[in-house]
Motif scaffolding. Structure first.
Motif, PDB file in Angstrom:
ATOM      1  N   GLN A  30       0.735  -1.127   0.065  1.00 52.95           N
ATOM      2  CA  GLN A  30       0.085   0.014  -0.003  1.00 52.95           C
ATOM      3  C   GLN A  30       0.628   1.219   0.080  1.00 52.95           C
ATOM      4  O   GLN A  30       0.540   2.309  -0.624  1.00 52.95           O
ATOM      5  CB  GLN A  30      -0.914   0.065   1.268  1.00 52.95           C
ATOM      6  CG  GLN A  30      -2.102  -1.213   1.001  1.00 52.95           C
ATOM      7  CD  GLN A  30      -2.661  -0.915  -0.246  1.00 52.95           C
ATOM      8  OE1 GLN A  30      -3.221   0.112  -0.684  1.00 52.95           O
ATOM      9  NE2 GLN A  30      -3.053  -2.154  -0.901  1.00 52.95           N
ATOM     10  N   SER A  31       1.922   1.258   0.712  1.00 52.04           N
ATOM     11  CA  SER A  31       2.834   2.276   0.773  1.00 52.04           C
ATOM     12  C   SER A  31       3.513   2.541  -0.623  1.00 52.04           C
ATOM     13  O   SER A  31       3.744   3.557  -1.072  1.00 52.04           O
ATOM     14  CB  SER A  31       4.227   2.361   1.861  1.00 52.04           C
ATOM     15  OG  SER A  31       5.042   3.117   1.852  1.00 52.04           O
ATOM     16  N   LEU A  32       3.854   1.376  -1.179  1.00 49.66           N
ATOM     17  CA  LEU A  32       4.526   1.643  -2.495  1.00 49.66           C
ATOM     18  C   LEU A  32       3.438   2.079  -3.596  1.00 49.66           C
ATOM     19  O   LEU A  32       3.792   2.908  -4.530  1.00 49.66           O
ATOM     20  CB  LEU A  32       5.144   0.365  -3.068  1.00 49.66           C
ATOM     21  CG  LEU A  32       6.406  -0.166  -2.342  1.00 49.66           C
ATOM     22  CD1 LEU A  32       6.724  -1.457  -2.691  1.00 49.66           C
ATOM     23  CD2 LEU A  32       7.582   0.708  -2.769  1.00 49.66           C
ATOM     24  N   LEU A  33       2.326   1.523  -3.414  1.00 48.75           N
ATOM     25  CA  LEU A  33       1.295   2.148  -4.354  1.00 48.75           C
ATOM     26  C   LEU A  33       0.963   3.770  -4.110  1.00 48.75           C
ATOM     27  O   LEU A  33       0.841   4.622  -5.144  1.00 48.75           O
ATOM     28  CB  LEU A  33      -0.079   1.513  -4.055  1.00 48.75           C
ATOM     29  CG  LEU A  33      -0.126   0.016  -4.852  1.00 48.75           C
ATOM     30  CD1 LEU A  33      -1.397  -0.844  -4.186  1.00 48.75           C
ATOM     31  CD2 LEU A  33      -0.269   0.235  -6.295  1.00 48.75           C
ATOM     32  N   THR A  35       6.698   0.239 -15.688  1.00 41.98           N
ATOM     33  CA  THR A  35       6.711  -0.993 -16.120  1.00 41.98           C
ATOM     34  C   THR A  35       7.793  -1.988 -15.380  1.00 41.98           C
ATOM     35  O   THR A  35       7.697  -3.028 -15.678  1.00 41.98           O
ATOM     36  CB  THR A  35       6.796  -1.127 -17.864  1.00 41.98           C
ATOM     37  OG1 THR A  35       7.919  -0.786 -18.087  1.00 41.98           O
ATOM     38  CG2 THR A  35       5.560  -0.346 -18.332  1.00 41.98           C
ATOM     39  N   TRP A  36       8.940  -1.189 -15.012  1.00 38.29           N
ATOM     40  CA  TRP A  36       9.976  -1.970 -14.257  1.00 38.29           C
ATOM     41  C   TRP A  36       9.481  -2.611 -13.055  1.00 38.29           C
ATOM     42  O   TRP A  36       9.839  -3.966 -12.701  1.00 38.29           O
ATOM     43  CB  TRP A  36      11.074  -0.868 -13.903  1.00 38.29           C
ATOM     44  CG  TRP A  36      11.980  -0.896 -15.220  1.00 38.29           C
ATOM     45  CD1 TRP A  36      11.902  -0.305 -16.318  1.00 38.29           C
ATOM     46  CD2 TRP A  36      13.335  -1.327 -15.021  1.00 38.29           C
ATOM     47  NE1 TRP A  36      13.099  -0.511 -16.877  1.00 38.29           N
ATOM     48  CE2 TRP A  36      14.008  -1.132 -16.204  1.00 38.29           C
ATOM     49  CE3 TRP A  36      14.144  -1.895 -14.038  1.00 38.29           C
ATOM     50  CZ2 TRP A  36      15.241  -1.450 -16.759  1.00 38.29           C
ATOM     51  CZ3 TRP A  36      15.428  -2.321 -14.298  1.00 38.29           C
ATOM     52  CH2 TRP A  36      16.215  -1.957 -15.653  1.00 38.29           C
ATOM     53  N   VAL A  37       8.263  -2.206 -12.435  1.00 39.65           N
ATOM     54  CA  VAL A  37       7.771  -2.758 -11.233  1.00 39.65           C
ATOM     55  C   VAL A  37       7.048  -4.178 -11.938  1.00 39.65           C
ATOM     56  O   VAL A  37       7.378  -5.196 -11.206  1.00 39.65           O
ATOM     57  CB  VAL A  37       6.671  -1.780 -10.717  1.00 39.65           C
ATOM     58  CG1 VAL A  37       5.955  -2.732  -9.760  1.00 39.65           C
ATOM     59  CG2 VAL A  37       7.364  -0.645 -10.027  1.00 39.65           C
ATOM     60  N   SER A  38       6.450  -3.991 -12.988  1.00 40.34           N
ATOM     61  CA  SER A  38       5.799  -5.316 -13.556  1.00 40.34           C
ATOM     62  C   SER A  38       7.033  -6.325 -13.950  1.00 40.34           C
ATOM     63  O   SER A  38       6.741  -7.549 -13.589  1.00 40.34           O
ATOM     64  CB  SER A  38       4.986  -5.018 -14.853  1.00 40.34           C
ATOM     65  OG  SER A  38       4.113  -4.091 -14.562  1.00 40.34           O
ATOM     66  N   MET A  39       7.839  -5.621 -14.654  1.00 40.54           N
ATOM     67  CA  MET A  39       9.125  -6.664 -15.125  1.00 40.54           C
ATOM     68  C   MET A  39       9.595  -7.285 -13.986  1.00 40.54           C
ATOM     69  O   MET A  39       9.840  -8.659 -14.187  1.00 40.54           O
ATOM     70  CB  MET A  39      10.054  -5.842 -15.683  1.00 40.54           C
ATOM     71  CG  MET A  39      11.247  -6.733 -16.183  1.00 40.54           C
ATOM     72  SD  MET A  39      12.155  -5.734 -17.157  1.00 40.54           S
ATOM     73  CE  MET A  39      12.818  -4.565 -16.232  1.00 40.54           C
ATOM     74  N   VAL A  40      10.007  -6.684 -12.896  1.00 39.64           N
ATOM     75  CA  VAL A  40      10.722  -7.164 -11.654  1.00 39.64           C
ATOM     76  C   VAL A  40       9.757  -8.243 -11.085  1.00 39.64           C
ATOM     77  O   VAL A  40      10.185  -9.413 -10.539  1.00 39.64           O
ATOM     78  CB  VAL A  40      11.009  -5.936 -10.798  1.00 39.64           C
ATOM     79  CG1 VAL A  40      11.549  -6.792  -9.468  1.00 39.64           C
ATOM     80  CG2 VAL A  40      12.168  -5.175 -11.430  1.00 39.64           C
ATOM     81  N   GLY A  51       2.307  -1.031 -14.062  1.00 44.31           N
ATOM     82  CA  GLY A  51       2.925  -1.071 -12.864  1.00 44.31           C
ATOM     83  C   GLY A  51       2.025  -1.256 -11.622  1.00 44.31           C
ATOM     84  O   GLY A  51       2.364  -2.143 -10.683  1.00 44.31           O
ATOM     85  N   LYS A  52       0.865  -0.444 -11.713  1.00 45.53           N
ATOM     86  CA  LYS A  52       0.083  -0.336 -10.344  1.00 45.53           C
ATOM     87  C   LYS A  52      -0.668  -1.903 -10.551  1.00 45.53           C
ATOM     88  O   LYS A  52      -0.676  -2.280  -9.115  1.00 45.53           O
ATOM     89  CB  LYS A  52      -0.827   0.645 -10.429  1.00 45.53           C
ATOM     90  CG  LYS A  52      -0.488   1.762  -9.812  1.00 45.53           C
ATOM     91  CD  LYS A  52      -1.671   2.858 -10.006  1.00 45.53           C
ATOM     92  CE  LYS A  52      -1.145   4.211  -9.853  1.00 45.53           C
ATOM     93  NZ  LYS A  52      -2.650   5.344  -9.846  1.00 45.53           N
ATOM     94  N   ALA A  53      -1.030  -2.172 -11.476  1.00 48.61           N
ATOM     95  CA  ALA A  53      -1.769  -3.420 -11.537  1.00 48.61           C
ATOM     96  C   ALA A  53      -0.726  -4.754 -11.126  1.00 48.61           C
ATOM     97  O   ALA A  53      -1.474  -5.596 -10.185  1.00 48.61           O
ATOM     98  CB  ALA A  53      -2.251  -3.914 -13.066  1.00 48.61           C
ATOM     99  N   HIS A  54       0.252  -4.967 -11.238  1.00 49.53           N
ATOM    100  CA  HIS A  54       1.188  -5.742 -10.971  1.00 49.53           C
ATOM    101  C   HIS A  54       1.407  -5.715  -9.459  1.00 49.53           C
ATOM    102  O   HIS A  54       1.618  -6.816  -8.632  1.00 49.53           O
ATOM    103  CB  HIS A  54       2.298  -5.889 -11.657  1.00 49.53           C
ATOM    104  CG  HIS A  54       2.154  -6.562 -13.131  1.00 49.53           C
ATOM    105  ND1 HIS A  54       1.549  -5.974 -14.326  1.00 49.53           N
ATOM    106  CD2 HIS A  54       2.215  -7.663 -13.451  1.00 49.53           C
ATOM    107  CE1 HIS A  54       1.730  -6.690 -14.983  1.00 49.53           C
ATOM    108  NE2 HIS A  54       2.010  -8.002 -14.560  1.00 49.53           N
ATOM    109  N   LEU A  55       1.755  -4.426  -8.933  1.00 48.42           N
ATOM    110  CA  LEU A  55       1.781  -4.311  -7.604  1.00 48.42           C
ATOM    111  C   LEU A  55       0.857  -4.447  -6.740  1.00 48.42           C
ATOM    112  O   LEU A  55       1.051  -5.005  -5.535  1.00 48.42           O
ATOM    113  CB  LEU A  55       2.348  -2.584  -7.378  1.00 48.42           C
ATOM    114  CG  LEU A  55       2.956  -2.561  -6.060  1.00 48.42           C
ATOM    115  CD1 LEU A  55       4.306  -3.307  -5.715  1.00 48.42           C
ATOM    116  CD2 LEU A  55       3.470  -0.848  -5.972  1.00 48.42           C
TER     117      LEU A  55
END
Length: 174
Positions: A5-8, A53-58, A93-97
């Motif tokens: 939640q903090s990262l979002l 998109t790096w969030v998704s990739m990672v 990125g948000k969806a993956h997080l």
């Protein structure tokens, strides 16, 4: 789930400033660069726009190997396309997080170019690094735009180009 939640929340807060910066780029200066070793404005802005998109990739891979996945930046022709690209990257990125599991944050992730390993870090640290990259490159973009005499919006408060009032308190003289 506090960490996610903090990262979002941070992702959305940084997105507000990123939108402001990307929206003020003069299209007639897309190919300008302050130095031959610097990226052009559009190349830098495109990189900023794709970084969420790096969030998704990672979260969905174990590594990025430039030797097997060479970088191929999206071609952007105007600010409208740039902002749309950023919004799509941000949504991804948000969806993956939002779907992430805390256990993923401790898994190792590798950045390499063939046999040359640049970094091996926990996925949570790589996600934080991606956020830092957005801020870092956005600041670079601010310098590029300042050199072109483009008024810079505030990031974490007003910029030197924005009107703000400072309270002046009369102090008695002794």
């Amino acid at each position: 789930m506090e960490l996610i939640q903090s990262l979002l929340k941070e992702m959305e807060q940084e997105a507000q400033t990123t939108r402001k910066m990307l929206s003020i780029i003069p299209e007639d200066k897309f190919n300008w660069q302050p130095h031959p070793k610097s990226m052009s404005i559009i190349r830098l802005a495109t990189h900023i726009a794709e970084l969420p998109t790096w969030v998704s990739m990672v979260l969905t891979t174990e590594e990025l190997d430039f030797a097997t996945a060479p970088y191929d930046p999206k071609v952007i022709n105007n600010v409208e396309e740039l902002l749309a690209y950023f919004e799509a990257s941000l949504a991804d990125g948000k969806a993956h997080l939002e779907k992430a599991k805390l256990s993923q944050f401790d898994e190792k992730w590798t950045l390499r170019n063939g046999d040359d390993i640049y970094d091996v870090s926990p996925k949570g640290e790589v996600i934080r690094m991606a956020y830092c990259q957005i801020v870092h490159h956005r600041a670079q973009l601010g310098v590029f735009l300042r050199l072109l005499d483009v008024a810079i919006p505030g990031s974490y408060g007003p910029s030197a180009d924005e009107e703000f009032k400072v309270a002046v308190v009369d102090t008695p003289t002794v």
